[in-house]
Every structure is written in structure tokens, then in C-alpha cells.
Design an enzyme around this catalytic site. Structure first.
Site, PDB file in Angstrom:
ATOM      1  CG  ASP A   1      37.806  32.974  41.146  1.00 27.68           C
ATOM      2  OD1 ASP A   1      37.303  34.006  40.515  1.00 27.68           O
ATOM      3  OD2 ASP A   1      38.842  32.781  41.112  1.00 27.68           O
TER       4      ASP A   1
ATOM      5  N   GLY B   1      47.988  35.956  38.279  1.00 32.37           N
ATOM      6  CA  GLY B   1      49.258  35.309  38.469  1.00 32.37           C
ATOM      7  C   GLY B   1      50.254  36.141  39.076  1.00 32.37           C
TER       8      GLY B   1
END
Ligand code: G3H
Ligand code: 13P
Ligand code: ZN
Length: 334
Positions: free
Chosen positions: A94, A191
């Protein structure tokens, strides 16, 4: 040099083809602990879903790259032990930020890598993306690249200003890089604080923030330019408010945490979006369960006691995403 095929892993090519055609998305869950790995595999096996297990640079630093690779190899064996004869598990890097990091992962058995040059000038992004693709394809490893900048933090790259992917660039980018899938920016972000309160409205009943909608018009324009091409959404946690409330009730402090509403992800899954990245929701599920457990059992100190409910809570979340949001349940090839 280890080839992923010898580890029982698969690349993303076939599963993405089926997902785009079938109108669903493959879950891409980040992991860096054994409990996350177990919960992901249990959820994928129980729902008969293909799954992408992804490792960030931060995860490699935390857990050690070799250990994570062996955990993914173990995940294949574990899935078979749980009764899945032909698991489809991808081990994916990632947000790879250099050719060298991507190469290192390919050489150690990853079946898919992301090269994220989204913060670079356009031509530089193309140049390094192309270099990664040329190396990866020698080993039949698939490559995700990114065009457009997400708000928030792109791994260690802080994106001060996000900008949507420009549909007029995607044909040139996909053709010249040769990438297998494209991560785009249409309003998601990384987030648990995806939007500032001033970007949202407030639900008058609950007082909770309601985020602005994703830019589906941009997604549709991209789909028109690249018909059937696999599209990826990063930053797609929905930040479940019950988990946030549990964390806050048991000593946490996450005011105004807000994510992407699941109905929007459900809608995106039906389009060419065939990979949806979820990390923060797993962190929230784990933290909520641990905070609650420790608050209710102040005399316990064996990590297995509090990690067990944490693992159960993550598994419940993964199953919910697979079945109710992405629609990848029952989609194994055999
Ligand atoms: O996109 C970023 C992922 O959530 C990984 O985050 O760098 O903190 O492991 P991390
Ligand atoms: P979230 O922070 O929304 O879970 O996004 C994760 C991600 O995009 C990993 O690449
Ligand atoms: Zn991401």
C-alpha cells in the site's frame, strides 16, 4: 527471490475483471498484527470473498517486512485450514513511495504493489510508475498507480491541498504507465478525520457531522474515458459512530471523527470501483473493544483476554463491509 504463486497468493487481475463486470468491489484491508490477519482471513472464508491484505510502509516498519510476508503465506494456509479449498488472497504493498520499495516487495513474494506518485509532477509520476510496471509484469505482479491527491495524509506524504483526479488525464496516464488499476481522488481521504467540521453539515437529531458527498460526476467521467478499467478508492473507512462513541465513553477523545457514508461506498462498488481500502475502521474496532474490555475488567492483564474481543469486533466489521457494503461475498472463482 520468492514468487507469490509459490506461496498460494494471487494477483488482482482476474478478481478485478470479475468485480467490474459483476458490480461489486474487493475489500482491501490493511494489516500489521496477527489479530488483524486472523480476523481478515476468518471474515473472507466465512463470506467466501476474495480479499486483498495490504501492507503500508509504516506497517513494514512496525512489524518487519519479512514477518508480514510470512503472515500472508500463513493466511493462505489458515484459510485452507478453515475449509476454503481455493482462497483468493492478494498480498499488496500500500502506498509504495519508490521503485526500490516496490521491487523489494515483489522480490519477497508480494502479488501486487501500489506505486503512489500522486504527489509528484505528472511526468515524474508516469516515469516511475512505468518503471515499476515493467519490473512487476516480468513476474506477473499487478500494479496500482495513483492520479489525483487525497486530502489528509497519504501515508507519510502530507497532502496539504487535495485535488480531484482530472478525467482528461486518465487515458494518457493509464496507457503510458501500463498500470493494472488506478487509484483516483473523488473526495475520500485517509484517517478518522476525513472532513473538517466546516466542510460538513450537522444532523439536527444526533448532532453528528454529515460529510459532503463524493464527486460521482468525476468518477463517471473517468469511467467513460476508461471503460471497464479497474478503479480504486483509498481513504474509504466510514468511521462507525458507535465505535467512536464506545472509544469516547471509555476514556478516549475522538471529537468530530467522520468518515465516508456507507451508502456512497455501496454505490461506488456498483461502478468500475473494484477495490476499496479500509484501515481506520479496523483501528477503531480494535481500540473500542480493548478500551471497553479494560474498563470493565480492571484486574485483567493477559493480552489474550482483551485481544480476543478486539479480534471478534474487527471480524464483525470486515464481514459487514464485505456483505453489506462491497458485495464481494460468494464471489470466489471456485
Ligand atoms: O493509507 C494509509 C494506510 O491507512 C496506512 O497507514 O501508514 O499508518 O500504516 P499507516
Ligand atoms: P482509511 O484511513 O479511510 O481506512 O483509508 C485506508 C487507505 O486508504 C489505505 O491505503
Ligand atoms: Zn490509501
Amino acid at each position: 527471490m520468492v514468487n507469490y504463486k509459490d506461496l498460494g497468493l494471487v494477483n488482482t487481475r482476474e478478481m478485478f475483471k470479475r468485480a467490474v463486470a459483476g458490480g461489486y468491489a474487493i475489500p482491501a484491508f490493511n494489516f500489521n498484527t496477527m489479530e488483524q490477519m486472523q480476523a481478515i482471513v476468518q471474515a473472507a472464508v466465512e463470506t467466501k470473498s476474495p480479499v486483498i491484505m495490504q501492507v503500508s510502509k509504516g506497517a513494514r516498519n512496525y512489524a518487519n517486512a519479512t514477518i508480514l510476508r510470512y503472515m500472508a503465506e500463513g493466511a493462505v494456509a489458515y484459510a485452507k485450514e478453515l475449509g476454503c479449498a481455493h482462497p483468493e488472497i492478494v498480498l499488496h504493498l500500500d502506498h509504495g513511495d519508490s521503485f526500490e520499495l516496490c521491487k523489494d516487495c515483489i522480490d519477497m513474494g508480494f502479488s501486487s504493489v501500489m506505486y503512489d506518485g500522486s504527489s509528484l509532477p505528472y511526468e515524474e509520476n508516469i516515469r516511475i510508475s512505468r518503471q515499476v510496471v515493467e519490473y512487476a509484469h516480468k513476474f506477473d505482479v499487478t500494479v496500482e498507480c495513483e492520479l489525483g491527491v487525497l486530502a489528509g495524509v497519504e501515508d507519510e506524504v502530507a497532502a496539504e491541498e487535495s485535488h480531484y483526479t482530472k478525467p482528461e488525464e486518465v487515458i494518457d496516464f493509464a496507457t503510458r504507465t501500463g498500470c493494472d488499476s488506478l487509484a483516483i481522488s473523488i473526495g475520500t481521504s485517509h484517517g478518522a478525520y476525513k472532513f473538517k467540521p466546516e466542510q460538513c453539515t450537522r444532523d439536527p437529531k444526533t448532532g453528528k457531522l454529515v460529510p459532503p458527498p463524493l464527486a460521482f460526476d468525476v468518477l463517471h467521467e473517468i469511467e467513460e474515458k476508461l471503460p471497464g478499467f479497474p478503479i480504486v478508492l483509498h481513504g474509504s473507512s466510514s468511521v462507525p459512530q458507535d465505535e467512536v462513541d464506545t472509544i469516547n465513553k471509555y476514556g478516549g477523545n475522538l471529537p468530530d471523527a467522520v468518515g465516508i457514508p456507507e451508502e456512497q461506498l455501496r454505490l461506488a462498488s456498483k461502478s468500475a470501483v473494484c477495490k476499496i481500502n479500509i484501515d481506520s475502521d479496523s483501528r477503531l474496532a480494535m481500540t473500542a473493544a480493548i478500551r471497553k474490555y479494560l474498563a470493565e475488567h480492571p484486574d485483567h492483564f493477559d493480552p489474550r483476554q482483551y485481544l480476543k474481543p478486539a479480534r471478534e469486533n474487527m471480524k464483525k466489521m470486515y464481514i459487514h463491509k464485505i456483505v453489506n457494503v462491497l458485495g464481494s461475498d460468494g464471489k470466489l472463482a471456485q
